[in-house]
Structure formats: structure tokens, C-alpha cells
Design an enzyme around this catalytic site. Structure first.
Site, PDB file in Angstrom:
ATOM      1  N   SER A 231      -7.012  -5.799  10.615  1.00 26.22           N
ATOM      2  CA  SER A 231      -6.868  -4.762  11.639  1.00 26.22           C
ATOM      3  C   SER A 231      -7.932  -3.681  11.505  1.00 26.22           C
ATOM      4  CB  SER A 231      -5.478  -4.131  11.553  1.00 26.22           C
ATOM      5  OG  SER A 231      -5.360  -3.054  12.455  1.00 26.22           O
ATOM      6  N   ASN A 232      -8.166  -3.186  10.286  1.00 23.49           N
ATOM      7  CA  ASN A 232      -9.126  -2.089  10.141  1.00 23.49           C
ATOM      8  C   ASN A 232     -10.547  -2.546  10.421  1.00 23.49           C
ATOM      9  OD1 ASN A 232     -10.747  -2.286   7.354  1.00 23.49           O
ATOM     10  ND2 ASN A 232      -8.710  -3.098   6.999  1.00 23.49           N
TER      11      ASN A 232
ATOM     12  N   SER B 187     -10.799  -4.481   2.917  1.00 27.05           N
ATOM     13  CA  SER B 187     -10.501  -5.598   2.021  1.00 27.05           C
ATOM     14  C   SER B 187     -11.707  -6.492   1.756  1.00 27.05           C
ATOM     15  CB  SER B 187      -9.358  -6.438   2.606  1.00 27.05           C
ATOM     16  OG  SER B 187      -9.697  -6.928   3.893  1.00 27.05           O
TER      17      SER B 187
ATOM     18  N   THR C 222      -1.359   2.269   9.673  1.00 28.08           N
ATOM     19  CA  THR C 222      -2.301   2.972   8.789  1.00 28.08           C
ATOM     20  C   THR C 222      -3.750   2.790   9.207  1.00 28.08           C
ATOM     21  OG1 THR C 222      -2.307   1.065   7.286  1.00 28.08           O
ATOM     22  CG2 THR C 222      -0.772   2.865   6.791  1.00 28.08           C
TER      23      THR C 222
ATOM     24  N   CYS D 138       0.844  -1.193   0.000  1.00 31.71           N
ATOM     25  CA  CYS D 138       0.000   0.000   0.000  1.00 31.71           C
ATOM     26  C   CYS D 138       0.885   1.251   0.000  1.00 31.71           C
ATOM     27  CB  CYS D 138      -0.891  -0.016   1.247  1.00 31.71           C
ATOM     28  SG  CYS D 138      -1.749   1.539   1.561  1.00 31.71           S
TER      29      CYS D 138
ATOM     30  N   GLU E 129       1.929  -5.424   9.107  1.00 34.20           N
ATOM     31  CA  GLU E 129       2.321  -4.070   8.706  1.00 34.20           C
ATOM     32  C   GLU E 129       3.380  -3.509   9.649  1.00 34.20           C
ATOM     33  OE1 GLU E 129       0.461   0.410   8.670  1.00 34.20           O
ATOM     34  OE2 GLU E 129      -0.875  -1.216   8.048  1.00 34.20           O
TER      35      GLU E 129
ATOM     36  N   HIS F 266       1.211  -7.255  14.194  1.00 27.58           N
ATOM     37  CA  HIS F 266       0.574  -7.146  12.874  1.00 27.58           C
ATOM     38  C   HIS F 266       1.639  -7.111  11.780  1.00 27.58           C
ATOM     39  CE1 HIS F 266      -1.744  -5.425   9.523  1.00 27.58           C
ATOM     40  NE2 HIS F 266      -2.804  -5.920  10.144  1.00 27.58           N
TER      41      HIS F 266
END
Length: 336
Positions: free
Chosen positions: A190-191, A232, A133, A61, A91, A89
Site C-alpha cells: 500500500s505505501n 518494506s 497507516t 506494527c 491492515e 487491504h
């Protein structure tokens, strides 16, 4: 990489067309193209690929890539890095791989306070501060306030994805106007987990990955249900959830109407036996386009189009300021 996206169904679809999941970069066969996932990977993975001349496509990303560059600059200056996010995580693991030797991670304001209490040198020495993010925007604002109050030489970067921030605010407003929220998305996303946490502050919230997980008993007693989804989550899955919910509600109401009242029972006695279901059930889907009005769009002025859409929305319940603003902005720009 292990997983291209957080949504299991999407990964399974890729596997069906021949995409293999790689646990370790060293196990990738020669002359096979490796796709780097959107979460990004540590710098050592890129170094390995270059050294072994392994073909790869970088699907990291852009927002994550930006963080890599920020912390790499901190590493060049031999400065510590503070990261707001889940330390396990993928990321965050990738970000740490671009930072220097001194990296601190924290998930909330309490952990940050403890971190500052045990690392006094951060109070006066320079450091870089970034966020995952998908970090909770409101939690980051609390943490940033603490950092700026305690630390005099920190260099701060708000690296939360713009789309994530907007989605969190929309979900929060929707949850405040709903009896039940349903969050659709991967359980390891996560989001999506953040959206669940935000919505759960205001009303009962369910986290599901597909329509098959919807239970009639879970939603029948609620009259206004909001739906949101992780970044996603495929749009087809969201529409399937919406359709399944509507069918469940319609079936429950039809069953109630078809119930016959025996001559030996009073209406009040039968009412106690029937399921508790609101006569009118509304399903509000975040970012879902409103139904097309009977009069064609081409025949309407902008004002008529706005009013037609709002009238349909009002039939399902109160229209929030965000809904009103979205309709006006989109019809003004010709996107509806």
C-alpha cells in the site's frame, strides 16, 4: 498469516529457510510458532490462538496496534467507526476486526462525501475516525476537512505512520526536481503504491520490484532520475537498482562516444541515427548517503564536511532545500 511483509523477495527468502506461509490460522500445526504479520489481524485470530493455546509471536506494527486499541474503545461505547483506507487491504481487515458492528470505509474525499450523503445520522451523532497507516497524507487532510465541516460530534485520530508521512513528503519534493521517478517496492504494498501515485503527479514514474525490471529504453532519454522505495523494500534491492541504472547510463554514453562517423555522412546525419541521450545523466536516490570526499572526515571541521558533501551533490545537479537541510542536520549531529 499469509504474508509477513509486502515484498515478495523477502517472503521467498523466509520460505527458503523453512518458514511456511499460513492461509488459515486453523491449519497451523500444534506446537508450531505462528508469526503475526506487521499489518495485524482481526481480534478473532487472537481469540482462536488463546483458546487453542497456540504459540505465536505478534509482529504487528505498533502504529497499527494503536488503531486496534482506538476502535476497540469505540466498540465498547457502541459507536460507529469511519476508516480512511483500502477496504480490501489486510491492515483494514484487521482494524475492522476490532471495531464494532458499524464500520464505514472510504478511499478518497469523493467516496467520503457519498458516504455522508447516505448516512445522515453521522452528521450529529458521535463516531470515531481513523486512517490506514499508509494513507495519503494530503488526501487525509481533505477528508478530515470535510468531516469536521459536516459532522459536529466526530472524534478524530490522525493515525498515519510518521515514517510514511515523511517518506511521502520527501518523494514529492524529489519528484518535483526530477525528469523521471523510479519507485522500488512490492506491487501489493500500500505505501509503495501511494508513493507511485504521489510521484506520478509531477513526472513520469516507474514502479518496479527489482533491478531486473529496468529497461534501457525506459530511462535513456532522461537526464535527472529520482529513486524512492516502499517501507518494506530491502536496502540491498535499492542499491542494486541504483547501480544498474548507473551502468545503463554509462554504457549508453560509452556506445555513443565509440560510434564512428562515416566519411560520407555529416555529423548532423549521424546525430539523428544515434539514441537520444543527455550528455550528463544524474541519478538521485532518496535517502542515499553521498560519496565520501577525498579528505577524511576526521581531518575536517563540521563546516568543511558540509561543504565537501554539498559540492559532490551539486556536481549531480541542483541541491534542493530538503537536501541542504538534511546535510546540515546530519553533520551537526554527527550522523554522517
Amino acid at each position: 498469516e499469509k504474508m509477513i511483509t509486502d515484498y515478495n523477495a523477502s517472503v521467498e527468502d523466509l520460505q527458503k529457510i523453512g518458514v511456511s506461509i499460513c492461509e488459515e490460522v486453523a491449519t497451523v500445526p500444534q506446537n508450531t510458532t505462528l508469526v503475526i504479520r506487521s499489518h495485524g489481524v482481526p481480534k478473532c485470530v487472537y481469540d482462536y490462538l488463546e483458546e487453542h493455546q497456540q504459540p505465536y509471536v505478534d509482529a504487528t506494527c505498533p502504529f497499527v496496534e494503536k488503531i486496534h486499541k482506538i476502535v476497540a474503545k469505540a466498540a465498547e461505547q457502541n459507536l460507529p467507526v469511519l476508516i480512511a483506507g483500502d477496504p480490501q487491504h489486510p491492515e483494514i481487515l484487521g482494524i475492522k476486526g476490532f471495531a464494532g458492528d458499524t464500520v464505514f470505509c472510504y478511499e478518497n474525499n469523493e467516496q467520503l462525501q457519498n458516504l455522508l450523503n447516505t448516512n445522515i445520522f453521522l452528521h450529529k451523532n458521535p463516531f470515531y475516525s481513523v486512517c490506514q497507516t499508509t494513507f495519503d497524507k494530503k488526501m487525509w487532510e481533505k477528508c478530515e476537512k470535510i468531516l469536521k465541516k459536516v459532522c459536529t460530534n466526530g472524534i478524530f485520530f490522525d493515525t498515519i505512520c510518521d515514517a510514511t508521512s515523511k517518506r511521502q513528503l520527501e518523494a514529492e519534493e524529489l519528484a518535483q526536481n526530477s525528469d523521471l521517478m523510479i519507485v522500488v517496492g512490492g506491487r501489493h504494498s500500500s505505501n509503495t503504491v501511494k508513493l507511485f501515485s504521489i510521484c506520478n503527479r509531477y513526472c513520469p514514474t516507474l514502479h518496479i520490484e527489482s533491478a531486473q525490471e529496468l529497461n534501457r529504453d525506459d530511462i535513456r532519454q532522461f537526464s535527472r532520475i529520482g529513486v524512492t522505495a516502499g517501507a518494506s523494500t530491502p536496502s540491498g534491492i535499492i542499491k542494486e537498482v541504483h547501480q544498474t541504472m548507473s551502468e545503463i547510463i554509462d554504457n549508453v554514453e560509452t556506445t555513443m562516444k565509440e560510434q564512428e562517423i562515416p566519411a560520407t555522412q555529416t555529423e548532423s546525419e549521424v546525430a539523428q541515427e544515434l539514441p537520444s541521450v543527455q550528455e550528463e545523466s544524474n541519478v538521485v536516490v532518496q535517502n542515499e548517503e553521498p560519496p565520501v570526499p577525498e579528505k577524511s572526515f576526521e581531518e575536517m571541521t563540521v563546516e568543511e564536511l558540509q561543504e565537501a558533501i554539498l559540492e559532490k551533490m551539486r556536481s549531480n545537479g541542483p541541491v534542493t532545500d530538503y537536501m541542504l537541510r538534511t546535510v546540515k542536520e546530519n553533520t551537526h549531529h554527527g550522523s554522517l
